[in-house]
Motif scaffolding. Structure first.
Motif, PDB file in Angstrom:
ATOM      1  N   GLY A  42       0.728  -1.424   0.304  1.00 32.39           N
ATOM      2  CA  GLY A  42       0.040  -0.019   0.131  1.00 32.39           C
ATOM      3  C   GLY A  42       0.870   1.001   0.410  1.00 32.39           C
ATOM      4  N   LYS A  43       2.345   1.546   0.039  1.00 21.51           N
ATOM      5  CA  LYS A  43       2.789   2.219   0.517  1.00 21.51           C
ATOM      6  C   LYS A  43       3.291   2.911  -1.315  1.00 21.51           C
ATOM      7  N   LEU A  44       3.488   4.393  -1.414  1.00 24.14           N
ATOM      8  CA  LEU A  44       3.644   4.891  -2.878  1.00 24.14           C
ATOM      9  C   LEU A  44       4.455   4.555  -2.922  1.00 24.14           C
ATOM     10  N   LYS A  45       5.682   4.273  -3.862  1.00 22.80           N
ATOM     11  CA  LYS A  45       6.343   4.641  -4.534  1.00 22.80           C
ATOM     12  C   LYS A  45       7.218   4.837  -5.575  1.00 22.80           C
ATOM     13  N   LEU A  46       8.170   5.565  -6.177  1.00 20.97           N
ATOM     14  CA  LEU A  46       8.799   5.570  -7.253  1.00 20.97           C
ATOM     15  C   LEU A  46       9.033   5.003  -8.283  1.00 20.97           C
ATOM     16  N   VAL A  47       8.349   5.195  -9.430  1.00 22.03           N
ATOM     17  CA  VAL A  47       9.411   4.471 -10.567  1.00 22.03           C
ATOM     18  C   VAL A  47      10.077   4.816 -11.311  1.00 22.03           C
ATOM     19  N   LEU A  48      11.009   4.624 -11.544  1.00 21.74           N
ATOM     20  CA  LEU A  48      12.536   4.815 -12.334  1.00 21.74           C
ATOM     21  C   LEU A  48      12.267   3.667 -13.704  1.00 21.74           C
ATOM     22  N   ALA A  49      13.145   4.839 -14.768  1.00 23.58           N
ATOM     23  CA  ALA A  49      12.961   4.326 -16.011  1.00 23.58           C
ATOM     24  C   ALA A  49      14.096   2.730 -16.458  1.00 23.58           C
ATOM     25  N   ASP A  50      14.275   2.416 -15.332  1.00 27.67           N
ATOM     26  CA  ASP A  50      15.565   1.493 -15.396  1.00 27.67           C
ATOM     27  C   ASP A  50      14.591   0.430 -14.641  1.00 27.67           C
ATOM     28  N   GLY A  51      13.129   0.306 -14.248  1.00 26.31           N
ATOM     29  CA  GLY A  51      13.345  -0.926 -13.495  1.00 26.31           C
ATOM     30  C   GLY A  51      13.275  -0.685 -11.936  1.00 26.31           C
ATOM     31  N   ALA A  52      13.845   0.497 -11.390  1.00 28.18           N
ATOM     32  CA  ALA A  52      13.637   0.572  -9.727  1.00 28.18           C
ATOM     33  C   ALA A  52      12.261   1.101  -9.816  1.00 28.18           C
ATOM     34  N   ARG A  53      12.285   0.979  -8.390  1.00 26.97           N
ATOM     35  CA  ARG A  53      10.764   1.411  -7.602  1.00 26.97           C
ATOM     36  C   ARG A  53      11.367   1.395  -5.937  1.00 26.97           C
ATOM     37  N   LEU A  54      11.334   2.395  -5.643  1.00 28.35           N
ATOM     38  CA  LEU A  54      11.680   2.919  -4.338  1.00 28.35           C
ATOM     39  C   LEU A  54      10.795   3.489  -3.806  1.00 28.35           C
ATOM     40  N   VAL A  55      10.763   3.243  -2.333  1.00 23.10           N
ATOM     41  CA  VAL A  55       9.718   4.004  -1.653  1.00 23.10           C
ATOM     42  C   VAL A  55       9.438   5.147  -1.408  1.00 23.10           C
ATOM     43  N   TYR A  56       8.421   6.166  -1.614  1.00 24.67           N
ATOM     44  CA  TYR A  56       8.767   7.118  -2.051  1.00 24.67           C
ATOM     45  C   TYR A  56       8.143   8.090  -0.453  1.00 24.67           C
ATOM     46  N   ASP A  57       7.310   7.255   0.575  1.00 22.42           N
ATOM     47  CA  ASP A  57       7.209   7.652   1.942  1.00 22.42           C
ATOM     48  C   ASP A  57       6.802   5.775   3.264  1.00 22.42           C
ATOM     49  N   ASP A  58       7.862   5.516   3.922  1.00 16.89           N
ATOM     50  CA  ASP A  58       7.524   4.224   4.668  1.00 16.89           C
ATOM     51  C   ASP A  58       6.716   4.772   5.617  1.00 16.89           C
ATOM     52  N   GLY A  59       6.710   6.123   5.731  1.00 13.99           N
ATOM     53  CA  GLY A  59       5.270   6.297   7.167  1.00 13.99           C
ATOM     54  C   GLY A  59       6.152   6.473   8.548  1.00 13.99           C
ATOM     55  N   ALA A  60       7.922   6.405   8.658  1.00 16.54           N
ATOM     56  CA  ALA A  60       8.919   6.026   9.801  1.00 16.54           C
ATOM     57  C   ALA A  60       8.359   7.968   9.990  1.00 16.54           C
ATOM     58  N   GLN A  61       8.870   7.796  11.438  1.00 15.19           N
ATOM     59  CA  GLN A  61       9.385   9.303  12.239  1.00 15.19           C
ATOM     60  C   GLN A  61      10.499   9.263  12.213  1.00 15.19           C
ATOM     61  N   ARG A  62      11.590   9.844  11.369  1.00 16.04           N
ATOM     62  CA  ARG A  62      12.758  10.107  11.849  1.00 16.04           C
ATOM     63  C   ARG A  62      13.499  11.310  12.846  1.00 16.04           C
ATOM     64  N   THR A  63      14.207  10.698  13.326  1.00 18.84           N
ATOM     65  CA  THR A  63      15.169  12.071  14.189  1.00 18.84           C
ATOM     66  C   THR A  63      16.280  12.553  12.356  1.00 18.84           C
ATOM     67  N   GLN A  64      16.587  13.721  13.359  1.00 17.26           N
ATOM     68  CA  GLN A  64      17.684  14.121  12.029  1.00 17.26           C
ATOM     69  C   GLN A  64      19.110  13.643  11.615  1.00 17.26           C
ATOM     70  N   LYS A  65      19.064  12.775  12.372  1.00 22.43           N
ATOM     71  CA  LYS A  65      20.370  11.806  12.504  1.00 22.43           C
ATOM     72  C   LYS A  65      19.675  11.126  11.244  1.00 22.43           C
ATOM     73  N   GLN A  66      18.976  10.323  11.575  1.00 20.06           N
ATOM     74  CA  GLN A  66      18.208   9.100  10.663  1.00 20.06           C
ATOM     75  C   GLN A  66      17.078   9.914   9.365  1.00 20.06           C
ATOM     76  N   ALA A  67      17.370  11.152   9.212  1.00 19.34           N
ATOM     77  CA  ALA A  67      16.695  11.905   7.818  1.00 19.34           C
ATOM     78  C   ALA A  67      18.111  11.786   7.477  1.00 19.34           C
ATOM     79  N   GLU A  68      19.559  11.363   8.127  1.00 19.32           N
ATOM     80  CA  GLU A  68      20.561  12.007   6.879  1.00 19.32           C
ATOM     81  C   GLU A  68      21.402  10.210   6.878  1.00 19.32           C
ATOM     82  N   GLU A  69      20.877   9.383   7.632  1.00 23.26           N
ATOM     83  CA  GLU A  69      21.273   8.493   7.404  1.00 23.26           C
ATOM     84  C   GLU A  69      20.253   7.160   6.159  1.00 23.26           C
ATOM     85  N   SER A  70      19.027   7.991   6.599  1.00 22.67           N
ATOM     86  CA  SER A  70      18.122   6.091   5.940  1.00 22.67           C
ATOM     87  C   SER A  70      17.327   7.008   4.984  1.00 22.67           C
ATOM     88  N   PRO A  71      17.231   7.952   4.818  1.00 21.39           N
ATOM     89  CA  PRO A  71      16.060   8.984   4.147  1.00 21.39           C
ATOM     90  C   PRO A  71      15.033   7.849   3.534  1.00 21.39           C
TER      91      PRO A  71
END
Length: 302
Positions: free
Chosen positions: A79-108
């Protein structure tokens, strides 16, 4: 005629095996569209009206920045939105996680990567004093940059060409218009250099462009690894090493506005506008500049 019990058991085994193969095949086909390596399926891409407003805005900026590479968004099996790229990759747009500043830098996720609005335009007293944690552009989804510019050093280097910049042959990635954009930056600045001798300690000595390396004190690849960033004089203020951070706002305000304007006009953001300041650093991030213009109500270029 009665069949041999052994023959009946064998026939049942064959039938069950065939049924299991059919079920497994159907499950595999159902899962395939959410795989990162699956071919894009335009039939599943969502229309802007089907997206949350923030996602629709981000997608508009991304597609304008990388029109042949960002195809759209879809909903995965979770049910999560994914960004679809031309090479076939799908990257999660919004995983719903709340992030600290450090987490936003390390794993956005993609949404976090684009969440902070870049302050486009001349530096003001406010933008020279950004709040702690305000670093638009520093929250990077590494998989996105690998897909954009090359998945390893050899691929990136093969995608780079030399761009003339202040007497140097600066290696920059040709993909998605990055190298051409850097060439246009210097075309804007070159006619003005002679009239601005005060630019010399900003431009020189030249810091460099392509360098496959991690960001200092992290395990994440620098944008320099992708040939999509340029450093001017390496003696300019950098948050990790500068001994007098209290003087940085004044140095930000004194930085040549013409240099910043030339870079921003061609899709580059400036690290001087980050709380984690990096005055030497410009990186090619047209999606952030385009989103800033959309947020100001400007029309995007055709």
């Amino acid at each position: 005629m009665n069949k041999d019990p052994k023959q009946l058991n064998w026939m049942r085994l064959v039938a069950l095996t065939a049924l299991a193969l059919v079920c497994f095949s159907g499950r595999t086909m159902a899962l395939a569209p959410d795989s990162a390596s699956a071919a894009p399926s335009s039939g599943r891409l969502l229309q802007s009206a089907q997206l949350p407003a923030e996602a629709a805005l981000d997608l508009r900026a991304l597609k304008a920045a990388y029109p042949d590479f960002v195809l759209g968004m879809e909903r995965g099996a979770s049910g999560k939105l994914k960004l679809v790229l031309a090479d076939g990759a799908r990257l999660v747009y919004d995983d719903g996680a709340q992030r600290t500043q450090k987490q936003a830098e390390e794993s956005p996720d993609i949404r976090t990567m684009l969440a902070q609005a870049y302050p486009l335009g001349p530096v003001t007293a406010e933008t020279a004093h950004p709040q702690h944690g305000f670093d638009p552009g520093r929250h990077r989804v590494q998989a996105f940059f690998l897909a954009l510019y090359g998945h390893n050093e050899a691929q990136v280097r093969a995608n780079c060409r030399a761009v003339a910049f202040d007497g140097h042959a600066a290696l920059f990635n040709i993909r998605h218009g990055a190298a051409d954009a850097l060439a246009r930056v210097w075309a804007r600045l070159a006619p003005q250099v002679a009239a601005h001798p005060e630019w010399a300690p900003v431009l020189r000595p030249f810091g460099g462009t392509l360098c496959w390396r991690n960001i200092a004190a992290t395990t994440r690849l620098s944008v320099h690894s992708f040939g999509a960033a340029i450093d001017l004089n390496e003696e300019l203020a950098y948050w990790l090493t500068d001994r007098h951070p209290e003087t940085v706002p004044a140095r930000v305000l004194a930085f040549p506005a013409e240099i910043v304007a030339a870079f921003e006009a061609e899709g580059f953001i400036w690290g001087g506008k980050w709380a984690a300041f990096d005055l030497m650093h410009f990186e090619y991030r047209p999606e952030l500049l385009l989103k800033a213009r959309l947020l100001r109500g400007e029309a995007l270029p055709e």
